[in-house]
Design a protein around this motif. Structure first.
Motif, PDB file in Angstrom:
ATOM      1  N   MET A   1     -15.874  14.297 -41.755  1.00 19.36           N
ATOM      2  CA  MET A   1     -16.844  14.267 -40.665  1.00 19.36           C
ATOM      3  C   MET A   1     -16.811  12.890 -39.996  1.00 19.36           C
ATOM      4  SD  MET A   1     -18.763  17.049 -40.404  1.00 19.36           S
ATOM      5  CE  MET A   1     -19.995  18.061 -41.126  1.00 19.36           C
ATOM      6  N   THR A   2     -16.934  12.907 -38.695  1.00 21.82           N
ATOM      7  CA  THR A   2     -16.982  11.686 -37.907  1.00 21.82           C
ATOM      8  C   THR A   2     -18.405  11.487 -37.413  1.00 21.82           C
ATOM      9  OG1 THR A   2     -14.688  12.033 -37.218  1.00 21.82           O
ATOM     10  CG2 THR A   2     -16.005  10.517 -35.892  1.00 21.82           C
ATOM     11  N   ARG A   3     -18.845  10.234 -37.368  1.00 21.16           N
ATOM     12  CA  ARG A   3     -20.193   9.897 -36.891  1.00 21.16           C
ATOM     13  C   ARG A   3     -20.124   9.668 -35.386  1.00 21.16           C
ATOM     14  NH1 ARG A   3     -25.084  10.772 -38.833  1.00 21.16           N
ATOM     15  NH2 ARG A   3     -26.476   9.014 -38.841  1.00 21.16           N
ATOM     16  N   TYR A   4     -21.034  10.294 -34.668  1.00 22.09           N
ATOM     17  CA  TYR A   4     -21.132  10.176 -33.213  1.00 22.09           C
ATOM     18  C   TYR A   4     -22.554   9.820 -32.828  1.00 22.09           C
ATOM     19  CZ  TYR A   4     -16.662  12.619 -32.926  1.00 22.09           C
ATOM     20  OH  TYR A   4     -15.345  12.966 -33.047  1.00 22.09           O
ATOM     21  N   VAL A  38     -32.198   6.620 -33.158  1.00 25.03           N
ATOM     22  CA  VAL A  38     -32.230   5.164 -33.106  1.00 25.03           C
ATOM     23  C   VAL A  38     -32.997   4.786 -31.853  1.00 25.03           C
ATOM     24  CG1 VAL A  38     -30.870   3.039 -33.039  1.00 25.03           C
ATOM     25  CG2 VAL A  38     -29.941   5.077 -34.157  1.00 25.03           C
ATOM     26  N   ILE A  39     -34.128   4.135 -32.039  1.00 23.25           N
ATOM     27  CA  ILE A  39     -34.996   3.740 -30.930  1.00 23.25           C
ATOM     28  C   ILE A  39     -35.498   5.013 -30.228  1.00 23.25           C
ATOM     29  CG2 ILE A  39     -35.286   2.249 -28.920  1.00 23.25           C
ATOM     30  CD1 ILE A  39     -32.675   0.840 -29.811  1.00 23.25           C
ATOM     31  N   ALA A  40     -36.699   5.014 -29.768  1.00 20.61           N
ATOM     32  CA  ALA A  40     -37.309   6.224 -29.207  1.00 20.61           C
ATOM     33  C   ALA A  40     -36.944   6.423 -27.743  1.00 20.61           C
ATOM     34  CB  ALA A  40     -38.828   6.164 -29.372  1.00 20.61           C
ATOM     35  N   SER A  41     -35.630   6.461 -27.468  1.00 18.91           N
ATOM     36  CA  SER A  41     -35.218   6.656 -26.076  1.00 18.91           C
ATOM     37  C   SER A  41     -34.016   7.574 -25.942  1.00 18.91           C
ATOM     38  CB  SER A  41     -34.932   5.292 -25.426  1.00 18.91           C
ATOM     39  OG  SER A  41     -33.934   4.611 -26.146  1.00 18.91           O
ATOM     40  N   GLY A  42     -33.857   8.491 -26.886  1.00 22.80           N
ATOM     41  CA  GLY A  42     -32.810   9.485 -26.749  1.00 22.80           C
ATOM     42  C   GLY A  42     -31.455   9.072 -27.270  1.00 22.80           C
ATOM     43  N   ASN A  43     -31.413   8.439 -28.424  1.00 25.04           N
ATOM     44  CA  ASN A  43     -30.157   8.082 -29.079  1.00 25.04           C
ATOM     45  C   ASN A  43     -30.101   8.864 -30.381  1.00 25.04           C
ATOM     46  OD1 ASN A  43     -29.686   5.926 -27.116  1.00 25.04           O
ATOM     47  ND2 ASN A  43     -31.351   4.898 -28.167  1.00 25.04           N
ATOM     48  N   LEU A  44     -29.230   9.848 -30.439  1.00 22.74           N
ATOM     49  CA  LEU A  44     -29.191  10.755 -31.577  1.00 22.74           C
ATOM     50  C   LEU A  44     -27.843  10.650 -32.288  1.00 22.74           C
ATOM     51  CD1 LEU A  44     -30.772  13.017 -33.035  1.00 22.74           C
ATOM     52  CD2 LEU A  44     -29.655  14.634 -31.496  1.00 22.74           C
ATOM     53  N   LEU A  45     -27.864  10.107 -33.503  1.00 25.73           N
ATOM     54  CA  LEU A  45     -26.663  10.034 -34.318  1.00 25.73           C
ATOM     55  C   LEU A  45     -26.475  11.364 -35.026  1.00 25.73           C
ATOM     56  CD1 LEU A  45     -27.191   6.558 -35.999  1.00 25.73           C
ATOM     57  CD2 LEU A  45     -25.822   7.074 -33.984  1.00 25.73           C
ATOM     58  N   PHE A  46     -25.199  11.761 -35.193  1.00 24.55           N
ATOM     59  CA  PHE A  46     -24.919  13.012 -35.889  1.00 24.55           C
ATOM     60  C   PHE A  46     -23.495  12.988 -36.412  1.00 24.55           C
ATOM     61  CE2 PHE A  46     -23.641  13.590 -31.548  1.00 24.55           C
ATOM     62  CZ  PHE A  46     -22.509  14.392 -31.579  1.00 24.55           C
ATOM     63  N   ASP A  47     -23.247  13.845 -37.385  1.00 28.45           N
ATOM     64  CA  ASP A  47     -21.908  14.005 -37.948  1.00 28.45           C
ATOM     65  C   ASP A  47     -21.312  15.274 -37.374  1.00 28.45           C
ATOM     66  OD1 ASP A  47     -22.239  11.759 -39.612  1.00 28.45           O
ATOM     67  OD2 ASP A  47     -23.306  12.976 -41.085  1.00 28.45           O
ATOM     68  N   TYR A  48     -20.014  15.212 -37.105  1.00 28.29           N
ATOM     69  CA  TYR A  48     -19.342  16.348 -36.492  1.00 28.29           C
ATOM     70  C   TYR A  48     -17.925  16.386 -37.024  1.00 28.29           C
ATOM     71  CZ  TYR A  48     -18.450  19.661 -32.641  1.00 28.29           C
ATOM     72  OH  TYR A  48     -18.156  20.768 -31.902  1.00 28.29           O
ATOM     73  N   ASP A  49     -17.470  17.552 -37.402  1.00 27.83           N
ATOM     74  CA  ASP A  49     -16.118  17.617 -37.962  1.00 27.83           C
ATOM     75  C   ASP A  49     -15.081  17.404 -36.867  1.00 27.83           C
ATOM     76  OD1 ASP A  49     -15.878  20.082 -36.663  1.00 27.83           O
ATOM     77  OD2 ASP A  49     -16.183  21.241 -38.487  1.00 27.83           O
ATOM     78  N   ASP A  78     -18.027   8.106 -30.038  1.00 26.67           N
ATOM     79  CA  ASP A  78     -17.823   7.785 -31.448  1.00 26.67           C
ATOM     80  C   ASP A  78     -18.034   6.282 -31.646  1.00 26.67           C
ATOM     81  OD1 ASP A  78     -15.475   6.580 -30.499  1.00 26.67           O
ATOM     82  OD2 ASP A  78     -14.152   8.052 -31.421  1.00 26.67           O
ATOM     83  N   ARG A  79     -17.905   5.846 -32.893  1.00 28.34           N
ATOM     84  CA  ARG A  79     -18.159   4.445 -33.223  1.00 28.34           C
ATOM     85  C   ARG A  79     -17.218   3.513 -32.454  1.00 28.34           C
ATOM     86  NH1 ARG A  79     -17.203   0.001 -35.613  1.00 28.34           N
ATOM     87  NH2 ARG A  79     -18.755  -1.119 -36.823  1.00 28.34           N
ATOM     88  N   ALA A  80     -15.949   3.895 -32.334  1.00 31.33           N
ATOM     89  CA  ALA A  80     -14.978   3.048 -31.639  1.00 31.33           C
ATOM     90  C   ALA A  80     -15.375   2.828 -30.176  1.00 31.33           C
ATOM     91  CB  ALA A  80     -13.583   3.660 -31.723  1.00 31.33           C
ATOM     92  N   ALA A  81     -15.869   3.863 -29.520  1.00 29.30           N
ATOM     93  CA  ALA A  81     -16.281   3.735 -28.118  1.00 29.30           C
ATOM     94  C   ALA A  81     -17.522   2.853 -27.981  1.00 29.30           C
ATOM     95  CB  ALA A  81     -16.536   5.113 -27.517  1.00 29.30           C
ATOM     96  N   ILE A  82     -18.434   2.953 -28.943  1.00 29.73           N
ATOM     97  CA  ILE A  82     -19.627   2.097 -28.902  1.00 29.73           C
ATOM     98  C   ILE A  82     -19.223   0.648 -29.168  1.00 29.73           C
ATOM     99  CG2 ILE A  82     -21.860   1.609 -29.986  1.00 29.73           C
ATOM    100  CD1 ILE A  82     -21.854   4.095 -28.158  1.00 29.73           C
ATOM    101  N   ALA A 175     -24.786  -0.614 -35.437  1.00 30.12           N
ATOM    102  CA  ALA A 175     -25.097  -0.942 -36.833  1.00 30.12           C
ATOM    103  C   ALA A 175     -25.426   0.310 -37.636  1.00 30.12           C
ATOM    104  CB  ALA A 175     -26.262  -1.942 -36.887  1.00 30.12           C
ATOM    105  N   LYS A 176     -26.149   1.251 -37.022  1.00 25.11           N
ATOM    106  CA  LYS A 176     -26.495   2.501 -37.709  1.00 25.11           C
ATOM    107  C   LYS A 176     -25.284   3.406 -37.888  1.00 25.11           C
ATOM    108  CE  LYS A 176     -31.065   2.639 -38.162  1.00 25.11           C
ATOM    109  NZ  LYS A 176     -31.795   3.148 -39.317  1.00 25.11           N
ATOM    110  N   MET A 177     -24.277   3.254 -37.037  1.00 23.36           N
ATOM    111  CA  MET A 177     -23.083   4.100 -37.137  1.00 23.36           C
ATOM    112  C   MET A 177     -22.130   3.602 -38.213  1.00 23.36           C
ATOM    113  SD  MET A 177     -22.253   4.936 -33.144  1.00 23.36           S
ATOM    114  CE  MET A 177     -21.249   6.418 -33.421  1.00 23.36           C
ATOM    115  N   SER A 178     -22.297   2.377 -38.659  1.00 23.88           N
ATOM    116  CA  SER A 178     -21.387   1.790 -39.658  1.00 23.88           C
ATOM    117  C   SER A 178     -21.645   2.348 -41.032  1.00 23.88           C
ATOM    118  CB  SER A 178     -21.553   0.270 -39.669  1.00 23.88           C
ATOM    119  OG  SER A 178     -21.207  -0.252 -38.405  1.00 23.88           O
TER     120      SER A 178
END
Length: 178
Positions: A1-4, A38-49, A78-82, A175-178
């Motif tokens: 799974m990749t973190r996005y 992350v922060i209350a402004s529409g940032n949603l981390l998730f795992d996706y295959d 993804d993390r690389a783009a961020i 930081a949360k994606m790491s």
């Protein structure tokens, strides 16, 4: 799974109030895993295959319309783009962390469109602009609130939609994606 991260535009601004618990609930129902805001402004981390991401941004936008009646542009990265958004922003470290932004764009704008944006903005305010990889970097020198450089102004000239985050928020997301 990749973190996005899904960067949802128009959340908790302009009357589009939404709790992050409701946001997580809506996407849990879509079968997404590892949901975290992350922060209350529409940032949603998730795992996706490793399935193709094509259509994922549209799915997020559809859920926002269907469940919350909010028309939202969504950028999935993804993390690389961020990390690239942090490293490539020429204004990071120069301006205040809440005034330097990255606008994540739906696609790479044509160089002529960026030139038009820069030319049309000349003389309208002190903001400085630079183009990146599916990103626009902005230093809102005097702050966002009083700026005449609005998302609508930018999107009309670039011919594509986007959603912006300041460098402090992006650093927290990274930081949360790491």
């Amino acid at each position: 799974m990749t973190r996005y991260v899904a960067l949802l535009g128009s959340i908790n601004v302009g009357g589009n109030r939404l709790t992050m618990a409701d946001l997580r609930w809506a996407f849990e129902r879509e079968g997404l895993e590892g949901l975290e805001t992350v922060i209350a402004s529409g940032n949603l981390l998730f795992d996706y295959d490793d399935r193709p991401l094509e259509g994922l941004e549209d799915l997020f936008a559809h859920v926002m319309r269907d469940r919350f009646d909010i028309d939202s542009f969504v950028a999935v990265r993804d993390r690389a783009a961020i990390a690239e958004a942090v490293e490539s922003n020429p204004f990071s470290g120069e301006g205040a962390g809440d005034r330097v932004h990255t606008m994540f764009l739906e696609r790479q704008p044509d160089p002529a469109a960026f030139e038009k944006l820069a030319a049309d903005h000349a003389g309208r305010g002190p903001e400085t602009l630079a183009i990146g990889n599916r990103a626009l970097y902005i230093d809102f020198v005097d702050g966002v609130a009083g700026s005449r450089l609005t998302s609508a102004f930018i999107e009309r000239r670039l011919g594509c939609r986007g959603t912006a985050r300041n460098v402090r928020s992006i650093a927290r997301i990274l930081a949360k994606m790491s």
